[in-house]
Design an enzyme around this catalytic site. Structure first.
Site, short mmCIF file in Angstrom:
data_model
loop_
_atom_site.label_atom_id
_atom_site.label_comp_id
_atom_site.label_asym_id
_atom_site.label_seq_id
_atom_site.Cartn_x
_atom_site.Cartn_y
_atom_site.Cartn_z
N GLY A 9 29.82 35.21 21.97
CA GLY A 9 30.56 34.99 23.89
C GLY A 9 28.44 34.52 24.19
O GLY A 9 28.10 34.49 23.59
N ASP A 10 28.85 34.50 25.68
CA ASP A 10 27.48 33.24 26.41
C ASP A 10 27.09 32.49 26.15
O ASP A 10 26.09 32.03 26.23
CB ASP A 10 26.52 34.96 26.65
CG ASP A 10 27.51 36.36 26.75
OD1 ASP A 10 28.27 35.88 28.03
OD2 ASP A 10 26.97 37.33 26.39
N LYS A 13 29.69 28.24 27.03
CA LYS A 13 30.93 27.60 27.27
C LYS A 13 31.31 27.03 28.33
O LYS A 13 31.94 25.73 28.69
CB LYS A 13 31.99 28.15 27.02
CG LYS A 13 32.36 28.44 25.44
CD LYS A 13 33.44 30.20 25.84
CE LYS A 13 33.13 31.52 26.05
NZ LYS A 13 31.76 32.31 25.91
N LYS A 15 29.56 25.54 31.08
CA LYS A 15 28.16 24.79 31.48
C LYS A 15 29.57 23.23 30.44
O LYS A 15 28.79 22.05 31.49
CB LYS A 15 26.59 25.01 30.95
CG LYS A 15 25.92 22.84 30.94
CD LYS A 15 24.87 22.94 30.68
CE LYS A 15 24.19 21.80 30.50
NZ LYS A 15 23.18 20.93 30.30
N GLY A 37 32.54 35.49 32.01
CA GLY A 37 30.72 35.59 33.49
C GLY A 37 30.25 34.15 32.76
O GLY A 37 29.76 33.80 31.72
N HIS A 38 31.00 32.90 33.37
CA HIS A 38 30.47 31.02 33.41
C HIS A 38 29.88 31.23 34.36
O HIS A 38 30.24 30.80 35.47
CB HIS A 38 31.65 30.61 32.83
CG HIS A 38 33.24 31.39 32.07
ND1 HIS A 38 34.11 30.57 31.42
CD2 HIS A 38 32.21 31.91 30.63
CE1 HIS A 38 34.37 31.25 30.53
NE2 HIS A 38 33.78 31.60 29.75
N ARG A 140 54.01 47.19 26.49
CA ARG A 140 55.69 46.40 27.35
C ARG A 140 55.53 46.96 28.87
O ARG A 140 57.04 47.57 29.26
CB ARG A 140 56.72 46.71 26.85
CG ARG A 140 56.52 45.22 25.17
CD ARG A 140 57.77 45.76 24.75
NE ARG A 140 57.80 47.09 23.48
CZ ARG A 140 58.60 46.83 22.37
NH1 ARG A 140 59.03 45.67 22.35
NH2 ARG A 140 58.68 48.05 21.96
N GLN A 221 34.54 34.20 25.95
CA GLN A 221 34.11 35.75 25.03
C GLN A 221 33.52 34.88 23.52
O GLN A 221 33.40 33.50 23.92
CB GLN A 221 34.68 36.78 24.36
CG GLN A 221 34.83 37.65 25.36
CD GLN A 221 36.01 37.98 26.53
OE1 GLN A 221 37.40 36.98 26.31
NE2 GLN A 221 35.59 37.60 27.93
N THR A 297 27.92 39.15 33.38
CA THR A 297 28.70 39.96 33.96
C THR A 297 28.55 40.72 34.83
O THR A 297 28.38 41.76 35.56
CB THR A 297 29.87 40.01 33.48
OG1 THR A 297 30.70 38.44 33.60
CG2 THR A 297 30.85 40.99 34.28
N ARG A 302 21.09 41.02 27.26
CA ARG A 302 21.46 40.55 25.81
C ARG A 302 20.42 40.99 24.58
O ARG A 302 19.58 40.83 24.56
CB ARG A 302 21.71 39.23 25.98
CG ARG A 302 23.31 38.76 26.84
CD ARG A 302 23.29 37.54 26.90
NE ARG A 302 24.46 37.47 27.57
CZ ARG A 302 24.29 36.25 28.81
NH1 ARG A 302 23.27 35.41 28.63
NH2 ARG A 302 24.91 35.96 29.88
N THR A 411 20.46 20.32 27.09
CA THR A 411 18.81 21.05 26.71
C THR A 411 18.60 21.28 28.34
O THR A 411 17.35 21.26 28.74
CB THR A 411 18.39 19.42 27.26
OG1 THR A 411 18.97 18.68 27.74
CG2 THR A 411 19.23 18.70 25.45
N GLY A 412 19.31 21.68 29.15
CA GLY A 412 18.57 22.66 29.83
C GLY A 412 19.97 23.34 30.97
O GLY A 412 21.02 23.12 29.88
P1 IMP Z 1 35.18 44.43 26.76
O1 IMP Z 1 36.18 43.42 26.55
O2 IMP Z 1 35.59 44.82 28.28
O3 IMP Z 1 36.81 45.33 26.54
O4 IMP Z 1 34.53 44.58 25.68
C1 IMP Z 1 33.95 44.42 24.45
C2 IMP Z 1 32.73 43.75 23.96
O5 IMP Z 1 33.05 42.36 24.04
C3 IMP Z 1 31.87 44.31 24.31
O6 IMP Z 1 31.09 44.18 23.09
C4 IMP Z 1 31.19 43.65 25.42
O7 IMP Z 1 29.78 43.23 25.76
C5 IMP Z 1 32.20 42.07 24.79
N1 IMP Z 1 32.16 40.75 26.07
C6 IMP Z 1 33.11 41.31 26.15
N2 IMP Z 1 33.16 39.63 27.31
C7 IMP Z 1 32.38 39.04 26.97
C8 IMP Z 1 31.46 38.26 27.97
O8 IMP Z 1 32.32 37.18 28.29
N3 IMP Z 1 30.30 37.98 27.11
C9 IMP Z 1 29.97 38.20 25.75
N4 IMP Z 1 30.37 39.58 25.44
C10 IMP Z 1 31.53 39.89 25.42
#
Ligand code: IMP
Length: 425
Positions: A9-10, A13, A15, A37-38, A140, A221, A297, A302, A411-412
Site C-alpha cells: 500500500g501507499d 496509486k 497520483k 489515503g490517496h 450476511r 492498499q 490516513t 511508515r 518523479t515528484g
Molecule cells: P485495516 O485495513 O485497518 O484493517 O488494517 C490492516 C492492515 O492494513 C494494517 O497493517 C494497516 O496498516 C494496513 N492498511 C490498511 N489500509 C492501508 C493503506 O491504505 N495503506 C497502507 N496500509 C494500509
C-alpha cells in the site's frame, strides 16, 4: 484498466490514477474503505482522498464507489464537504452502490477492542472498523447503503447488528457499548444527504464500456495486504488484488483490458507483520524523511526498506500485471548505492512456496543486488533520457527483475511530475 498496489500500500496509486483519468470516462473504487489515503497534488494544492475515487479532480469523470467498498457514511460526507470547500463538484458525479456494507461506530469500537485484546501482537490496523464491517458482510447481517433509503429497513437492520455487537463489546471485550439511539439518529440524518447519490453503477459502467469509453479501477492498499494472498494475518480484510475489481465494481472479465501495478522505487509498510527488506538504520530513516513516509490516513510513521523484487514478482503473478508504474524515484536521489532484494534465504527451509507464512517470512534473509546511485536531482524530470544513467539503469533493473515493463514513472509529488514510457490509455 485496473491499477493495484504491488507492495503493502501507499505506492502512489492516487497520483497515477489522477494523471491517467484525464482520458477516462469513469474511475471506480472497488474494495477497502476509508483506511485508504490517496494523496494528489495539483498546482501546489494537496487533496487527500479516502473513499472517493481519484478521478474526482477531473470535472467530466464519473466517480463510482463500487459495492465492494465498505462505506462509513460520516467519513464519506466529511470527505465530500472537504472537496466542496476546495471548489470541487462532487454530488452530481458520484455514484454510491447500494450494495456497499456500511461501517458503523460499532465496527470502529470492535476494531479497537480486538487490537487491544491481541496485546503485544496487534495487526496494526488503521482503527477504522474495516475488518468488523467486512465480517458483517460475510455473516450476511451487514447494514448496507441501500438500507439508508428506507427508515424502517434501516432501523431493523441496525437493531440486529447492534444487539449482537454490543453484547460482544460488553461481555467479551469488556468495552463500553455504543449508544444505539444516537447512532440511529445520526444515520437517519446522513441518509437524506447521501440518498441522491445512491444508484446501481452496473448499467452505467456497462454503457460506458459498450460505447468504447475507458474505466479506471482504482485499488486501495496493496497486494501484500490481500486477505487471501498477503502476509496473513497481517493483512486488511478485503481482496486488494486485481480480480476484486470485477466483483467489487460489478463488471465482467471482458471489461478489463489491462492491469498495472504501482510500486515505489523502495518499499514501505504501515502496521505490523513481516517485511524482509526493512531497514532499521540511518538509510531507512533517510528514506522515511526524504519520502515523507507518514500515513495519509493515520499519520503513523511508515516502516521503510529497499525495493523487494520477490514481492514484485509475486504481484505480477497474482494480478496478471502487464506493467509497473514506478513512483518516488526521486526519493533515491543522492544515495551512493542502492540495493534491490532478488531472493530470500531461509535458515532451514528450501521450499519457496512457504514464503508467505508470517513467521517463516520474518526469518528470511534478503539477498541483494547492489546498484550504483546517482547524485543529480531527478525531481520533476519529464523525459526518461534526461534521467541520470544510473537512474535509467535502476529502472531497467526493476523491469528485468519483475519481468514486466515500467510503463509510467513518477518523479515528484505534482501531477505533472511524471514520465509515460508507454501509451497506457
Ligand atoms: P485495516 O485495513 O485497518 O484493517 O488494517 C490492516 C492492515 O492494513 C494494517 O497493517 C494497516 O496498516 C494496513 N492498511 C490498511 N489500509 C492501508 C493503506 O491504505 N495503506 C497502507 N496500509 C494500509
Amino acid at each position: 484498466m485496473v491499477f493495484v498496489g504491488a507492495q503493502w500500500g501507499d505506492e502512489g496509486k492516487g497520483k497515477v490514477v489522477d494523471v491517467l483519468s484525464e482520458r477516462a470516462q469513469a474511475v471506480v473504487r472497488f474494495q477497502g474503505g476509508h483506511n485508504a489515503g490517496h494523496t494528489i497534488y495539483v498546482d501546489g494544492v494537496k487533496t487527500v482522498l479516502h473513499l472517493i475515487p481519484s478521478g474526482i479532480l477531473r470535472p467530466d469523470v464519473l466517480c463510482v464507489i463500487g459495492g465492494g467498498v465498505a462505506v462509513s457514511p460520516t467519513d464519506l460526507l466529511n470527505e465530500i464537504a472537504d472537496l466542496e470547500r476546495q471548489g470541487v463538484r462532487v454530488r452530481d458525479r458520484l455514484t454510491i452502490a447500494p450494495t456497499c456494507p456500511l461501517i458503523l461506530p460499532l465496527h470502529r469500537e470492535l476494531d479497537l477492542a480486538r487490537e487491544r485484546r491481541r496485546g503485544n501482537d496487534p495487526i496494526g490496523t488503521t482503527g477504522r472498523g474495516i475488518g468488523p464491517a467486512y465480517e458483517d458482510k460475510v455473516a450476511r447481517r451487514a447494514v448496507r447503503v441501500a438500507h439508508l433509503l428506507d427508515r424502517t429497513c434501516l432501523r431493523e437492520a441496525l437493531a440486529e447488528v447492534s444487539d449482537y455487537h454490543n453484547f460482544l463489546l460488553e461481555n467479551y471485550y469488556r468495552w463500553t457499548p455504543v449508544d444505539i439511539g444516537s447512532m440511529e439518529a445520526e444515520l437517519e440524518r446522513l441518509a437524506s444527504t447521501l440518498s441522491p447519490m445512491v444508484r446501481d453503477p452496473v448499467p452505467e459502467l456497462a454503457r460506458i464500456r459498450t460505447s468504447g469509453g475507458s474505466i479506471l479501477f482504482e485499488g486501495a492498499q496493496g497486494t501484500m495486504l490481500d486477505l487471501d494472498h498477503g502476509t496473513y494475518p497481517y493483512v486488511t480484510s478485503s481482496n486488494t488484488t486485481a480480480s476484486a475489481a470485477l466483483s467489487g465494481a460489478g463488471v465482467g472479465m471482458r471489461d478489463i483490458d489491462a492491469v498495472y501495478g504501482i510500486t515505489k522505487a523502495y518499499t514501505t509498510r504501515v502496521g505490523w507483520g513481516p517485511f524482509p527488506t526493512e531497514l532499521d538504520d540511518p538509510v531507512g530513516e533517510s528514506l522515511a524523511r526524504r519520502g515523507r513516509e507518514a500515513g495519509a490516513t493515520t499519520g503513523r510513521a511508515r516502516r521503510c526498506g529497499w525495493l523487494d523484487a520477490v514481492v514484485l514478482r509475486h504481484s505480477v503473478k497474482l494480478n496478471g500485471l502487464g506493467g509497473l508504474c514506478l513512483t518516488k524515484l526521486d526519493v533515491l536521489d543522492g544515495m551512493e548505492e542502492l540495493k534491490i532484494c532478488v531472493s530470500y534465504r531461509h535458515p532451514r527451509m528450501r521450499d519457496p512456496t512457504i514464503w508467505l507464512d508470517p513467521t517463516l517470512l520474518s526469518e528470511c534473509e534478503p539477498i541483494y543486488e547492489t546498484l550504483s546511485g546517482w547524485t543529480e536531482p531527478t525531481t520533476g524530470t519529464r523525459d526518461f533520457l534526461a534521467l541520470p544513467e544510473s537512474a535509467q539503469s535502476y529502472v531497467r533493473k526493476v523491469e528485468e527483475l519483475a519481468g514486466v515493463p515500467v510503463v509510467f514513472l513518477s518523479t515528484g509529488m505534482e501531477r505533472k511530475d511524471c514520465i509515460q514510457l508507454k501509451e497506457i490509455l
